[in-house]
Each structure stands twice: as C-alpha cells, then as structure tokens.
Design an enzyme around this catalytic site. Structure first.
Site, PDB file in Angstrom:
ATOM      1  N   SER A 326       0.816  -1.213   0.000  1.00  0.00           N
ATOM      2  CA  SER A 326       0.000   0.000   0.000  1.00  0.00           C
ATOM      3  C   SER A 326       0.854   1.269   0.000  1.00  0.00           C
ATOM      4  O   SER A 326       1.520   1.574  -0.983  1.00  0.00           O
ATOM      5  CB  SER A 326      -0.951  -0.046   1.201  1.00  0.00           C
ATOM      6  OG  SER A 326      -1.940   0.942   1.114  1.00  0.00           O
ATOM      7  N   GLU A 337      10.519   5.579 -10.082  1.00  0.00           N
ATOM      8  CA  GLU A 337      10.179   6.173 -11.373  1.00  0.00           C
ATOM      9  C   GLU A 337      10.378   7.688 -11.428  1.00  0.00           C
ATOM     10  O   GLU A 337      10.606   8.229 -12.511  1.00  0.00           O
ATOM     11  CB  GLU A 337       8.730   5.822 -11.738  1.00  0.00           C
ATOM     12  CG  GLU A 337       8.520   4.320 -11.943  1.00  0.00           C
ATOM     13  CD  GLU A 337       7.093   3.953 -12.312  1.00  0.00           C
ATOM     14  OE1 GLU A 337       6.805   2.756 -12.435  1.00  0.00           O
ATOM     15  OE2 GLU A 337       6.255   4.873 -12.468  1.00  0.00           O
ATOM     16  N   LYS A 351      -0.776  -3.974  -3.492  1.00  0.00           N
ATOM     17  CA  LYS A 351      -2.089  -3.387  -3.181  1.00  0.00           C
ATOM     18  C   LYS A 351      -2.174  -2.031  -3.871  1.00  0.00           C
ATOM     19  O   LYS A 351      -1.539  -1.073  -3.451  1.00  0.00           O
ATOM     20  CB  LYS A 351      -2.291  -3.223  -1.677  1.00  0.00           C
ATOM     21  CG  LYS A 351      -3.659  -2.628  -1.314  1.00  0.00           C
ATOM     22  CD  LYS A 351      -3.820  -2.489   0.187  1.00  0.00           C
ATOM     23  CE  LYS A 351      -5.195  -1.922   0.538  1.00  0.00           C
ATOM     24  NZ  LYS A 351      -5.340  -0.508   0.134  1.00  0.00           N
TER      25      LYS A 351
END
Length: 502
Positions: A326, A337, A351
């Site tokens: 999560s 990224e 998740k």
C-alpha cells in the site's frame, strides 16, 4: 384574525343591512368566504408540511424517498417478514447490521468493509499512539486472512510470524469467511492475555499452532542506526499519525553524525495513512515530480506532485519485500520512477487501491474502495507488486516456522518440529547431524552444546527457554547477516565512489 378575514366579515355585515333581509347576496358572500377560508387552510397546511419535512427530527422526506426506491422493496419485505413471522425474538438492529454487511460483502472487494463501533475504534487505535494486541497487520486476500507484516518488536514478530502467513483459526474458532476487521477484533485483547493462532505458511507442510501473549503495541514507527562508512539506515514500520515527525528527527540526528548515504527500509511495512506517505515521499522526490496518479471510476486521473522545495541530496537505496504494501508501494513506485532511486530486496505485496471512510453517528463506519492508484508512469501494481532493481532473497532459515515452547522434543522422537530444530541449529553453526526430523544422539549433543553456550541447563531436550533462545539467536543472526542490507551497502558504496569521480 387576518386582514383578509376581517375584510370578508365587514363586507358581509354591510350587505346584510343594505339588503333588508334579502338572502341571495348573503349566500354569495358566505360561499365566497368559505372558498377563501379553504384556500387559507390549504396554504397553511402546505407551509407546515414544508417546515416539518425540512427541519423535523424524524426527516420523513428521507424515509419516503428510500421507500419509493423500487430496488429496496424486496429488502423491506424480507425485513417485515422476519419481524412478523420468525419463531423467536429478533434484534432489529442486528438485522440491519447484517443487511449492511451483506451489501458491502457483495461488492467482492476485500478492502471495502463495514465496521461496527468496536471495530471502528480498533481501526483508529491502529494509527494512534498505542494499542493492545499481538502487533500484526492483516488483510483479507482471496477469501483468507493473511498477515501483511508483523510490527517491529511486537509479540507477533518475536514468535516468528511473517508476511503471507494465513490465519486459519483464533483460539480454536475458524475465521473462514470473516472480514479482516472481524478477525482483528478476535485477535486483539488485553495485555498479558494469551491468544492461540492456527497458521498455514506457504511452502511448509502442515499447519502451525502459535500461542502469543498480547502486549501494549507502541506505534513507534521509525528506527535508525549508523552503519559502517557513515551509511545511515532508517526503518519505517508503518505510516501513522506521527511518522513524518519521527522520520525528520531521525534523519537530522544521522546528518549530525556525518551521514554520507542512506538505506531507507520499508520491509514488512503494511502501509497506513496516505497523507503521511505523500509527505514522506516528498522528502526524497524532487519538487514538481509525480508521486502517484489516482484513477476514479469515470476514468478521470489526478496526479499527486511532490511539494518538497529541498530534495534529499545524499545517495539513497530503498529496501522492500513481500510485506511492503500500500503506502510503502506508493513510496517505492515514486522513488523508482520519479527519483531514480535503486530498490533492493523482494517483490512487494501488490495493493493498488485506495479507500475512503464514511463515519456514522452511532460510531460505526465503512471503508469503500473509491479509486485505483497508479505509479508515476501509469503502472497499476495491484496483485503484481513492484519488482526491485536488485532481487535479493533472505536465507532459507528466515522462513522457518515457529516452534511452540510448550512442546518437549527429545531423543527418539520423529516429527516436523524436530526437523525445524535441526535446520535452526545448523544455521547457528552447530552440527545436528542428518536433517531428517529424527532426534538422535547427534542432535542431542548439538542441543547440549547450544545450552552450554547460552548458560542453560544441559538436558539435551528442546523445550521452554531452550526453544525460545534458539529462535531468538536465529533472529539476531539474520539481522547481523542480512543479505539485503549487505547488497544495499554495496550499491551505496558504488554510488559514493561515482560521486567522488564526478
């Protein structure tokens, strides 16, 4: 009497005196008066009705609206039929709670959940300063209650519970079909009380029975230490109310000690508050870069940008594993990224949904999945996880099951727990002989050697303090020789060497 009524009455009296007993005009006047009175009563009734519907405590307009919905008629019919015909007394509130639960369960989403007042309080406790229980984050996954991660230093961690362990029963009661919050309500309890869990661990034959003594679980979420070569290591165990403040304190302390690079560790971190994850991620992602994208049911996407004006300027590596879920994955996706931070460890939990909470006046609440979150590049990691740049697994002994200290393992016994003891002792540097699950003289000698080193009674029998000591030394050995941390240090050293050349 209103002005309109006075005018009508005066008009009638005047015409009576002028007509000297003529009835026609009087009848017309009476009829006109009656009509006007009827209009007056209609307007008054309408006004009172509007006032009651708008401001009355019972809100009858809401009830009428709900009952007018055709799709709810079957629900009302069943409710009334149960009330009127069931053989025993019925708790109407229990029927309503059950209907709400059934509606939410019908969504088929393990993260959408109706919570009673008690379950709501338990949920809020988990993000406050402390609570009483075993200290393990659980989720419903494919109809099973799965441990996402134990909290650092908790009773759950000390007995060896791990991410992806499946809880089958609590104190002998099956929890099959329960929601995560229902299971948590059973597992939690007062400090000093004991709870027994039946565990299924992937890759291990048979089930494991674990007895855990509940304790106060402090929500201290950040831990730090300075490693060799001035490399700082900070572990975030969850994203709770004070995590950002804790993290900033630890980072400042490490910088004062001359930190040159940082290992950020979110292994076994099950997530937590999204707001905290945004603030913390912003510390390491350059200003204006994307942290995540939120996608709603109409296809609309919103981007969350980093608002940090001064980004972290030291070499950084992130550690993750299967218990990183999560909010931890939001952090991992953004660092990978949007900031080019290398990731070391194992694939994360996976998740990729976000929930909103609705609170009711009676203290109950429900969570509902309202969006999908995507990484900065638009990847949805749900049930897939995030792959690290450097895949590094923990040694086999890190996944060995817990041994119940109440068991008495001794010579001539043949069992799976004996085989586990053999593997543990071998990992600790002792020679238990053949790893076959048979308690022979060779294993007894290895046990006595361990007991001597630990200053325990040299019985050659594995039980009680001997069992606990074996498991504790194994845990310490894993921390000391953690291959994932070693790889992170290696990566950081390379980055530090490159910065010197530049």
């Amino acid at each position: 009497m209103s002005k309109e009524e006075k005018d009508i009455e005066n008009f009638s009296i005047e015409n009576q005196s002028e007509d000297n007993g003529t009835d026609n005009k009087y009848i017309k006047i009476k009829k006109f008066r009656f009509i006007m009175m009827m209009f007056f009563l209609v307007f008054m009734t309408a006004g009172i009705t509007i006032f009651v519907l708008s401001f009355g405590e019972d809100k009858p307009v809401e009830k009428i609206t709900v009952r007018d919905r055709a799709e709810f008629m079957k629900l009302y019919d069943v409710f009334e039929s149960i009330k009127g015909n069931y053989v025993d007394d019925i708790d109407e509130n229990q029927l309503i709670e059950g209907a709400i639960n059934g509606m939410v369960d019908a969504i088929g989403d393990p993260y959408s959940d109706y919570m009673t007042k008690e379950e709501t309080n338990s949920f809020h406790d988990s993000i406050n300063s402390s609570f009483e229980g075993i200290g393990a984050q659980v989720e419903e996954k494919e109809g099973k209650i799965v441990i996402v991660a134990p909290i650092k230093g908790s009773p759950a961690e000390k007995v060896g519970l791990r991410a992806n362990d499946i809880i089958l029963a609590v104190d002998g009661k099956s929890i099959q079909g329960m929601t995560a919050t229902e299971a948590v309500t059973l597992i939690r309890g007062k400090k000093g009380t004991e709870v027994e869990l039946l565990i299924s661990r992937p890759g291990i034959d048979g089930n494991i029975t674990v007895k855990i003594t509940r304790d106060v679980i402090p929500i201290e979420t950040v831990y730090s230490e300075m490693l060799k070569n001035k490399i700082g290591k900070v572990q975030i165990t969850s994203f709770s109310n004070n995590t950002l403040t804790e993290l900033q304190t630890h980072l400042n302390e490490l910088k004062e000690k001359g930190m040159k690079a940082l290992i950020l560790d979110v292994r076994q971190n099950p997530g937590g508050l999204l707001e905290q994850a945004i603030y913390i991620t912003s510390l390491f992602v350059p200003n204006g870069e994307v942290i995540y994208q939120m996608e709603y049911n109409d296809g609309k996407r919103e981007r969350q940008l980093s608002g940090q004006k001064e980004s972290f300027d030291l070499p950084l590596v992130l550690l993750v594993d299967g218990g990183s879920a999560s909010a931890s994955e939001i952090l991992a996706g953004a660092l990978k990224e949007s900031a080019g931070v290398p990731i070391v460890g194992e694939k994360t939990f996976g998740k990729g949904t976000a929930q909103s909470a609705v609170d009711f006046n009676d203290g109950s609440s429900f969570k509902i999945t309202t969006a999908r979150w995507l990484t900065p590049n638009g990847n949805w990691i749900h049930e897939k996880g995030i792959e690290p740049d450097y895949q590094v697994s923990l040694p086999e002994y890190a996944y060995l099951p817990y041994i119940n200290p109440e068991l008495e393992l001794k010579e001539s016994m043949l069992s799976d727990p004996v085989k586990v003891v053999e593997k543990m002792l071998k990992a600790l540097g002792y020679d238990p002989g053949k790893i076959d699950g048979f308690f022979d003289e060779k294993l007894s000698a290895a046990v006595k050697e361990f007991q001597k080193a630990e200053k325990l009674e040299e019985t050659g029998v594995v039980t009680g303090d001997t069992t606990l000591s074996i498991m504790e030394r194994l845990r310490e050995n894993l921390i000391k020789n953690d291959p994932q941390v070693k790889k992170a240090i290696e990566v950081l050293k390379e980055k530090l060497e490159e910065s010197k050349k530049d």
